[in-house]
Design an enzyme around this catalytic site. Structure first.
Site, PDB file in Angstrom:
ATOM      1  NE  ARG A 109      55.028 -40.431  90.446  1.00 27.83           N
ATOM      2  CZ  ARG A 109      53.788 -40.003  90.639  1.00 27.83           C
ATOM      3  NH1 ARG A 109      53.461 -39.364  91.767  1.00 27.83           N
ATOM      4  NH2 ARG A 109      52.866 -40.198  89.721  1.00 27.83           N
ATOM      5  N   GLY A 111      57.345 -37.823  84.023  1.00 27.82           N
ATOM      6  CA  GLY A 111      55.970 -38.001  83.600  1.00 27.82           C
ATOM      7  C   GLY A 111      55.260 -36.678  83.427  1.00 27.82           C
ATOM      8  N   PRO A 152      65.932 -10.573  58.985  1.00 37.24           N
ATOM      9  CG  PRO A 152      64.150  -9.054  59.150  1.00 37.24           C
ATOM     10  CD  PRO A 152      65.657  -9.126  59.046  1.00 37.24           C
ATOM     11  CG  PHE A 182      77.982 -23.886  53.267  1.00 39.72           C
ATOM     12  CD1 PHE A 182      77.027 -23.683  54.232  1.00 39.72           C
ATOM     13  CD2 PHE A 182      79.164 -24.484  53.610  1.00 39.72           C
ATOM     14  CE1 PHE A 182      77.246 -24.076  55.536  1.00 39.72           C
ATOM     15  CE2 PHE A 182      79.412 -24.876  54.916  1.00 39.72           C
ATOM     16  CZ  PHE A 182      78.438 -24.667  55.879  1.00 39.72           C
ATOM     17  CD  GLU A 220      75.676 -17.234  68.840  1.00 40.10           C
ATOM     18  OE1 GLU A 220      76.199 -16.910  67.765  1.00 40.10           O
ATOM     19  OE2 GLU A 220      75.450 -16.432  69.755  1.00 40.10           O
ATOM     20  NE  ARG A 271      78.683 -20.518  65.256  1.00 45.37           N
ATOM     21  CZ  ARG A 271      79.009 -20.197  64.021  1.00 45.37           C
ATOM     22  NH1 ARG A 271      80.277 -20.320  63.630  1.00 45.37           N
ATOM     23  NH2 ARG A 271      78.118 -19.739  63.188  1.00 45.37           N
ATOM     24  CB  THR A 328      70.321 -12.809  62.763  1.00 43.83           C
ATOM     25  OG1 THR A 328      71.278 -13.789  63.131  1.00 43.83           O
ATOM     26  CG2 THR A 328      69.108 -13.503  62.174  1.00 43.83           C
ATOM     27  CB  SER A 387      71.869 -20.350  57.797  1.00 46.05           C
ATOM     28  OG  SER A 387      71.195 -20.951  58.888  1.00 46.05           O
ATOM     29  CB  THR A 411      70.307 -11.853  72.885  1.00 44.30           C
ATOM     30  OG1 THR A 411      69.785 -13.098  72.415  1.00 44.30           O
ATOM     31  CG2 THR A 411      70.348 -11.870  74.413  1.00 44.30           C
TER      32      THR A 411
END
Length: 397
Positions: free
Chosen positions: A280, A351, A146, A395, A375, A255, A144, A150, A176
C-alpha cells in the site's frame, strides 16, 4: 582454521526462535492443521461469516475427526492421545482461520467429550466417545444460563428424582453447537448438589433453538437448550461429577485451548497488516516505510510472540501435570486481551480496507469480542488472579 559458524538469521515470522522449542511431531501437527484450514476453511469463511452460517459443519467435523483434532488429548475411545502442546498448536491454526472453527473443536473435545471422559461411566464413554472423536456425533455443553453466566453456582436448572429417573427443567443459553448437537452435557442443581447429565437430542421435552442476529462468531452455530420436564434414566447422570468443581474443570481445559487459539487470530491479522504495509503506497512510498507504521508492527510482533511463549510454557506445564487454574487464567487474560489489541491495531494499518471482508482483520476482531467474554470474562480472570495474589476473595462480600 575452521570456518567461523554462520550467525543465526532473524526470521520475521519467528523472531524469538520459538519453532526451535517444538518437537518434530508438534511441528507436523501444526503444519497438518494449517494445510487443512487453508484448504477447507479459508476459501469459504468470509462468505459464511457474512451470511451468518456454517453450512458444512458436519462435513468439517468429520474431517477434523479424521485429523484426530476432536478430543485430541484424551486417551482411548478413538481419541488421539496427543500432548497438550500438540493440541494447543492445532487450536492456534484453527483460530488463525476463524474463531468459530476453533470453538467447534473446543466445545466438542474440551467440554463435551472431556466431561464424559473425565466424569462419565465406562458405558457412557464407550457409547458416546468413539462417535464424537470421529466427528460423526456432535456434542454441546450446557452450563451458562440467561441470568447466570459468570456465577454458574447460582444456576436455576434443576434435576429432581422421580423413582429411578431424573427430570430436568431449566434453560441454558449461548451454547455453541446446540442447534445441531446430537448429545448435550447439561449441568443442573439437585438436592445432592450440582450434577452433570448426558441428554440425547431426541429426548422428549428437549429443544435447542438457534440464536441469530449475532455480530460475532457468525460462522459458529449458537443456541439455547430448553429443558421442559426432560425425563432421563438413572444412567444418564455423570457418576464422577459432583459439585461445581466438575464443570469448572472442563472449562479449565477449554480455556487452555483459548490461550493458544487467540494468538492464531492475532497472527493472521499481523501477517495481513505486514503484507498490506509493503504494498500500500501513500505519499509516494509503501506505508511500511513510515515510522508510525513500523512502531505499530513492532509492538504487535512483540505482544504476539510473548503470547506464544506464554502458551508454550503453560502447555509444557500441563504436560508435566503442574499447570494450575490460576495459570490458565493468567494465559487467557493476557492472550485474548493482547490478541484483540493486535487485531484493532492491524485495522488501523489497513485503514478503510480494514473493515472489508476481503481481509480477515475485522472478522477476527469481532470474533475475539466473544472470546474475550466466554470461558470467563477478563474481569473474572483478573479476580481469580487477584484472589491468588492477595488471599482475599472479591467474588463474594
Amino acid at each position: 582454521m575452521p570456518a567461523a559458524p554462520r550467525p543465526p538469521r532473524f526470521d520475521p515470522a519467528d523472531p524469538l526462535g520459538i519453532d526451535d522449542l517444538l518437537t518434530p511431531e508438534e511441528s507436523q501437527v501444526r503444519a497438518t492443521v494449517r494445510r487443512w484450514a487453508a484448504d477447507r476453511v479459508l476459501p469459504g469463511i468470509a462468505g459464511w461469516y457474512e451470511r451468518g452460517e456454517l453450512p458444512v459443519v458436519r462435513e468439517l467435523a468429520r474431517e477434523l475427526g479424521a485429523l484426530g483434532a476432536l478430543g485430541m488429548t484424551l486417551e482411548g475411545y478413538g481419541c488421539a492421545g496427543a500432548g497438550a502442546v500438540q493440541y494447543g498448536l492445532a487450536c492456534l491454526e484453527l483460530e488463525a482461520a476463524d474463531s468459530g472453527i476453533r470453538s467447534l473443536v473446543s466445545v466438542q473435545g474440551s467440554l463435551a467429550m472431556y466431561a464424559i471422559h473425565r466424569y462419565g461411566s465406562s458405558e457412557q464413554r464407550e457409547q458416546r466417545l468413539p462417535g464424537m472423536a470421529a466427528g460423526e456425533t456432535i456434542g454441546c455443553f450446557g452450563l451458562t444460563e440467561p441470568d447466570h453466566g459468570s456465577d454458574p453456582g447460582s444456576m436455576r436448572t434443576f434435576a429432581r428424582r422421580d423413582g429411578s429417573d431424573w427430570v430436568l427443567t431449566g434453560r441454558k443459553t449461548w451454547i455453541t453447537n446446540a442447534p445441531i448437537a446430537d448429545v448435550a452435557v447439561v449441568w443442573a442443581r439437585t438436592e445432592e448438589g450440582i450434577r452433570g447429565f448426558v441428554v440425547p437430542r431426541d429426548t422428549p421435552g428437549f429443544s435447542a433453538p438457534e440464536i441469530r442476529h449475532k455480530w460475532s462468531l457468525r460462522a459458529s452455530i449458537t443456541g439455547e437448550l430448553v429443558l421442559d420436564g426432560v425425563r432421563l434414566p438413572a444412567d444418564a447422570v455423570l457418576p464422577g461429577a459432583r459439585g461445581l468443581g466438575a464443570p469448572l474443570g472442563c472449562l479449565g481445559h477449554a480455556r487452555y485451548g483459548i490461550v493458544w487459539g487467540a494468538p492464531g487470530a492475532a497472527r493472521s491479522c499481523l501477517e495481513t497488516a505486514l503484507e498490506y504495509s509493503r504494498t500500500r503506497e501513500q505519499f509516494g512510498r509503501p506505508i511500511g516505510g513510515f515510522q508510525i507504521t513500523q512502531a505499530k508492527l513492532a509492538d504487535m510482533a512483540v505482544e504476539l510472540h510473548k503470547a506464544l511463549l506464554l502458551a508454550l510454557h503453560l502447555g509444557r506445564r500441563m504436560e508435566a501435570g503442574s499447570l494450575t487454574p490460576e495459570q490458565i487464567s493468567f494465559g487467557k487474560l493476557n492472550n485474548v486481551r493482547e490478541a484483540l489489541e493486535i487485531c484493532r491495531m492491524s485495522r488501523t494499518i489497513l485503514g478503510a480496507n480494514g473493515i472489508s471482508l476481503e481481509y480477515p482483520v475485522m472478522r477476527h476482531a469481532t470474533n475475539l469480542e466473544s472470546v474475550l467474554t466466554y470461558e470467563g470474562t477478563s474481569e473474572m480472570h483478573q479476580l481469580v488472579l487477584g484472589k491468588a495474589l492477595t488471599g482475599l476473595d472479591a467474588f463474594r462480600g
